[in-house]
Enzyme design. Structure first.
Site, short mmCIF file in Angstrom:
data_model
loop_
_atom_site.label_atom_id
_atom_site.label_comp_id
_atom_site.label_asym_id
_atom_site.label_seq_id
_atom_site.Cartn_x
_atom_site.Cartn_y
_atom_site.Cartn_z
N ASP A 10 67.32 -3.18 11.89
CA ASP A 10 68.42 -2.49 11.24
C ASP A 10 68.59 -1.19 12.04
OD1 ASP A 10 70.19 -1.50 9.17
OD2 ASP A 10 68.50 -0.31 8.44
N LEU A 11 69.73 -0.55 11.91
CA LEU A 11 69.97 0.69 12.67
C LEU A 11 69.70 1.95 11.85
CD1 LEU A 11 71.13 2.16 15.21
CD2 LEU A 11 73.38 1.93 14.15
N ASP A 12 70.56 2.15 10.82
CA ASP A 12 70.51 3.40 10.05
C ASP A 12 69.20 3.52 9.28
OD1 ASP A 12 73.18 3.95 10.84
OD2 ASP A 12 73.96 2.71 9.21
N THR A 18 70.38 8.13 10.78
CA THR A 18 71.75 8.16 10.28
C THR A 18 71.83 7.85 8.79
OG1 THR A 18 71.82 6.06 11.42
CG2 THR A 18 73.22 7.80 12.32
N LYS A 46 71.89 2.12 0.39
CA LYS A 46 71.33 1.84 1.72
C LYS A 46 71.50 0.36 2.07
CE LYS A 46 67.99 5.56 2.23
NZ LYS A 46 66.57 5.91 2.28
N GLY A 49 77.61 -2.14 2.48
CA GLY A 49 78.85 -1.81 3.21
C GLY A 49 79.65 -0.67 2.59
N ARG A 50 80.60 -0.19 3.36
CA ARG A 50 81.36 1.01 2.98
C ARG A 50 82.13 0.84 1.67
NH1 ARG A 50 85.28 2.79 7.53
NH2 ARG A 50 83.37 2.41 8.71
N LYS A 77 85.27 9.44 3.54
CA LYS A 77 83.82 9.41 3.74
C LYS A 77 83.51 9.12 5.21
CE LYS A 77 79.70 7.30 4.21
NZ LYS A 77 79.23 6.28 5.14
N SER A 115 73.24 -4.53 11.86
CA SER A 115 73.63 -3.35 11.08
C SER A 115 74.91 -3.59 10.29
CB SER A 115 73.86 -2.16 12.02
OG SER A 115 74.42 -1.08 11.30
N ALA A 116 74.89 -3.17 9.03
CA ALA A 116 76.07 -3.31 8.18
C ALA A 116 77.13 -2.26 8.51
CB ALA A 116 75.66 -3.18 6.72
N SER A 117 76.85 -1.40 9.48
CA SER A 117 77.77 -0.31 9.79
C SER A 117 78.77 -0.65 10.88
CB SER A 117 76.97 0.92 10.21
OG SER A 117 77.85 1.93 10.69
N LYS A 146 74.51 -7.49 3.33
CA LYS A 146 73.13 -7.58 2.83
C LYS A 146 73.19 -7.40 1.33
CE LYS A 146 71.63 -5.39 7.14
NZ LYS A 146 71.13 -4.18 7.81
N GLU A 170 63.54 -3.14 8.43
CA GLU A 170 64.54 -2.56 7.51
C GLU A 170 64.02 -1.39 6.71
OE1 GLU A 170 67.41 -2.50 6.13
OE2 GLU A 170 68.52 -4.14 7.04
N ASP A 171 64.92 -0.47 6.35
CA ASP A 171 64.53 0.64 5.47
C ASP A 171 65.18 0.50 4.09
OD1 ASP A 171 67.17 1.20 6.37
OD2 ASP A 171 66.93 3.28 5.74
C1 G6P Z 1 74.59 0.71 6.77
C2 G6P Z 1 74.09 1.88 5.96
C3 G6P Z 1 74.95 2.11 4.75
C4 G6P Z 1 76.42 2.17 5.14
C5 G6P Z 1 76.84 0.88 5.82
C6 G6P Z 1 78.28 0.89 6.26
O1 G6P Z 1 74.22 -0.44 6.12
O2 G6P Z 1 72.76 1.67 5.56
O3 G6P Z 1 74.54 3.31 4.15
O4 G6P Z 1 77.24 2.37 4.00
O5 G6P Z 1 76.01 0.72 6.96
O6 G6P Z 1 78.48 1.81 7.29
P1 G6P Z 1 79.88 2.24 7.88
O7 G6P Z 1 79.52 3.09 9.05
O8 G6P Z 1 80.58 0.97 8.30
O9 G6P Z 1 80.63 2.95 6.83
MG MG Z 2 69.14 1.05 7.05
#
Ligand code: G6P
Ligand code: MG
Length: 221
Positions: A10-12, A18, A46, A49-50, A77, A115-117, A146, A170-171
């Site tokens: 996982d990344l964040d 982050t 954590k 998704g957004r 955000k 990563s979900a980001s 996730k 993962e965290d």
């Molecule tokens: C990761 C983080 C979440 C975040 C998600 C979406 O999973 O752990 O805290 O909300 O990504 O990120 P984004 O950058 O797409 O808003």
């Molecule tokens: Mg994470």
């Protein structure tokens, strides 16, 4: 030694901090909306998704919002978050993580990112770790978030390794659940109680070692 063929990160909150920036950005939005927001509640967000995270925050406001308003709030955000990640440099890799990934690659084990980001490609670039990752799957490439295993399964497929020979790191609770549902070995980074479903839990990436990972993995099989 061992039969681990891939490690998917996982990344964040695992590779860089982050997770803290996501927290700060959500907190700013929640404060503007007069919605109570603390670190305990943030744990629920954590790995999520957004839009889904926004829904969880708005539920606490007791008000209803139109689709357009929700989109505006989610972008707000993201703007807060984007401001915070502009200053990321390779120095922001969490202690021990670069060494751990290098150790893995030296053993011929392939690596991936799940990563979900949607900001993951930008963050990886800022950290200058593209060369350390054999595959990257971010939120734009999958349909389900996730704890659904889709993101980890997609990474295993792209790496051409069967899930049972893969480790996920993962965290987030939802992230550990996704790894387990994918049929992989789960390493949790953080709190024992929150991440209790993981096969091995450490409090920080600096505690990761390939030697111990092999042992834990073998004992679980
Ligand atoms: C990761 C983080 C979440 C975040 C998600 C979406 O999973 O752990 O805290 O909300 O990504 O990120 P984004 O950058 O797409 O808003
Ligand atoms: Mg994470």
């Amino acid at each position: 030694m061992g039969s681990i063929k891939a490690v998917i990160f996982d990344l964040d909150g695992v590779i860089t901090d982050t997770a803290e920036y996501h927290f700060l950005a959500w907190k700013k939005l929640a404060d503007d909306l007069d919605v109570p927001f603390d670190r305990e509640f943030n744990e629920k967000l954590k790995g999520i998704g957004r839009m889904e995270s926004l829904e969880l925050i708005l539920e606490k406001s007791g008000k209803t919002f139109s689709v357009e308003e929700k989109e505006r709030l989610a972008s707000r955000k993201n703007e807060h978050y984007r401001t915070l990640i502009q200053r990321i440099t390779p120095d922001d890799l969490l202690p021990g993580i670069r060494g751990f990934i290098k150790e893995i690659k030296k053993e011929g084990i392939v690596t991936g990112l799940a990563s979900a980001s949607k900001n993951a490609p930008f963050v990886i670039k800022r950290l200058k770790i593209e060369d350390l990752l054999d595959t990257v799957v971010d939120a734009t490439k999958v349909e389900k978030g996730k704890p659904d295993p889709e993101i980890f399964l997609t990474a295993t497929k792209q790496l051409g390794v069967e899930p049972a020979k893969c480790v996920g790191v993962e965290d987030a609770k939802a992230g550990v659940q996704a790894i387990k549902r994918a049929g992989m070995f789960a390493v949790g980074i953080g709190d024992q109680n929150t991440l209790s479903e993981a096969d091995w839990i450490v409090s920080a990436p600096a505690e990761l070692s390939l030697h111990e990972l092999y042992q834990r993995y073998q004992n679980s099989n």
